[in-house]
Design a protein around this motif. Sequence first.
Motif, PDB file in Angstrom:
ATOM      1  N   HIS A 257       0.836  -1.200   0.000  1.00  0.00           N
ATOM      2  CA  HIS A 257       0.000   0.000   0.000  1.00  0.00           C
ATOM      3  C   HIS A 257       0.870   1.249   0.000  1.00  0.00           C
ATOM      4  O   HIS A 257       2.101   1.181  -0.148  1.00  0.00           O
ATOM      5  CB  HIS A 257      -0.961  -0.015   1.188  1.00  0.00           C
ATOM      6  N   GLN A 345      -3.229   2.579  -3.259  1.00  0.00           N
ATOM      7  CA  GLN A 345      -3.341   3.258  -1.980  1.00  0.00           C
ATOM      8  C   GLN A 345      -3.400   2.274  -0.818  1.00  0.00           C
ATOM      9  O   GLN A 345      -2.667   2.416   0.159  1.00  0.00           O
ATOM     10  CB  GLN A 345      -4.591   4.154  -1.957  1.00  0.00           C
ATOM     11  N   GLN A 346      -4.276   1.283  -0.929  1.00  0.00           N
ATOM     12  CA  GLN A 346      -4.470   0.352   0.171  1.00  0.00           C
ATOM     13  C   GLN A 346      -3.929  -1.044  -0.110  1.00  0.00           C
ATOM     14  O   GLN A 346      -3.934  -1.898   0.779  1.00  0.00           O
ATOM     15  CB  GLN A 346      -5.962   0.263   0.515  1.00  0.00           C
ATOM     16  N   ARG A 348      -5.248  -3.321  -1.934  1.00  0.00           N
ATOM     17  CA  ARG A 348      -6.339  -4.288  -1.868  1.00  0.00           C
ATOM     18  C   ARG A 348      -6.937  -4.626  -3.234  1.00  0.00           C
ATOM     19  O   ARG A 348      -7.291  -5.773  -3.482  1.00  0.00           O
ATOM     20  CB  ARG A 348      -7.458  -3.754  -0.968  1.00  0.00           C
TER      21      ARG A 348
END
Length: 413
Positions: A257, A345-346, A348
């Motif tokens: 991330h 960003q994450q 995921r």
Amino acid sequence: MLRSLVGSEMCIRDRYQRRVRGVSLGGMSAAPPEGQPPAAAQDSGRLELKPFGKHGVRILWQRAGAIGVLRAEYLSGESWVFYGEVGDDDDGVEVVRDLPHHPELLPRSVGWRLRSDHGCTSLECVSSRPGRAEIPPNVQILDNVEMVWNILQWYSTMVVDCREGNSLHRLPGSLICPSEGSIPGVGFRDNALCIECPPEVLALVHKRLFGRMYQLPLSVLERLASEHGYLFSDIHLRTPSARGWPNLIGDRVLLGHQGHASSLGEYAEQLRVAGVVNMAGDKVVSSAGALPETMRENYVEIRHADGDPLTDGVGDRERFLEVLPAAIVAIERAAESGRALVHCQQGRSRSAAVVVGWLLVREPAWDLFQAVVFTADRRPEVQINIEYLEGLEQWATEVMARQGSLDLSLIHI
């Protein structure tokens, strides 16, 4: 280190002490007729076992009205084996650290009894065995260094190391040979990685977990030390920071991330990062300067032809399919010289989706489901956008000629 099998002496007696009447084994006396007491039933006595050290046992006894030297015997298979004389006192303690005649047996895992050399006493008819706690059913034995490394990076992983010794490779933050009385005071964790822990410790650790427990064999631990020596406190001075790093997907890709992107300098050298694939260039700035100077050209921000990165939102399916080939090429280029860090960003959805696409190229026999499971096993945070999954299934079946593997109707439920 003392390992009490349960929290109190009363529990030990209640759970692990048992009576054996008139055992006729190894040349001992035959059982008395049904309904008749043993010869010395008028004697009273008590036999109790307590764990001692890692494998040993303490034998405690009390008797009244009996004479003669007491002989300690332990049960091996179907036979009682003479261990030694323990004295003629009415009460006492004998510590047994090992069994010279049966070194493969642990003193705390066998049955014990005391016999008088002046006939049967009540202590002959009492046998105690420290019960072995059952290994929790969801314990997984690890044989893959990559999985071990990833579990160490997961948030809130507890490491329990029950090996005794001062000159051993240790993972920072490990609980070293914890007493069983101390384990209930440990804060709850998501997962645990256990090294050489006996069943009773595993059972107690299991109660402190929300997630899974893993056992790490010594052979795999040695391979981990060989391949990732920086993880161990006695090898590399920077080991305290070697946790919370991005997840290793296969041998060539790191999935992470924005925090991993900004802290690239902390691990780029140890993990041989040779390139970065940034799937969120409008939101996240990677520390590309941490790459070796000759590899900084391998820093790539993936953008659509319209100039913008993926949005991870509704209607982004076609844009994802159009940038996927470029992302895979960028990963492959970095992987030729080391490892590629792929992030959004994450960590995921966007980055995970392109890593799944890369896995389908790398593993010709896999379908989409297998690639997604492989990725999610190593990075549990993975939650790929439904539209990206639909696009990957279309790409896998139409372009990569793979069998369909996802029931997309269920995904929408």
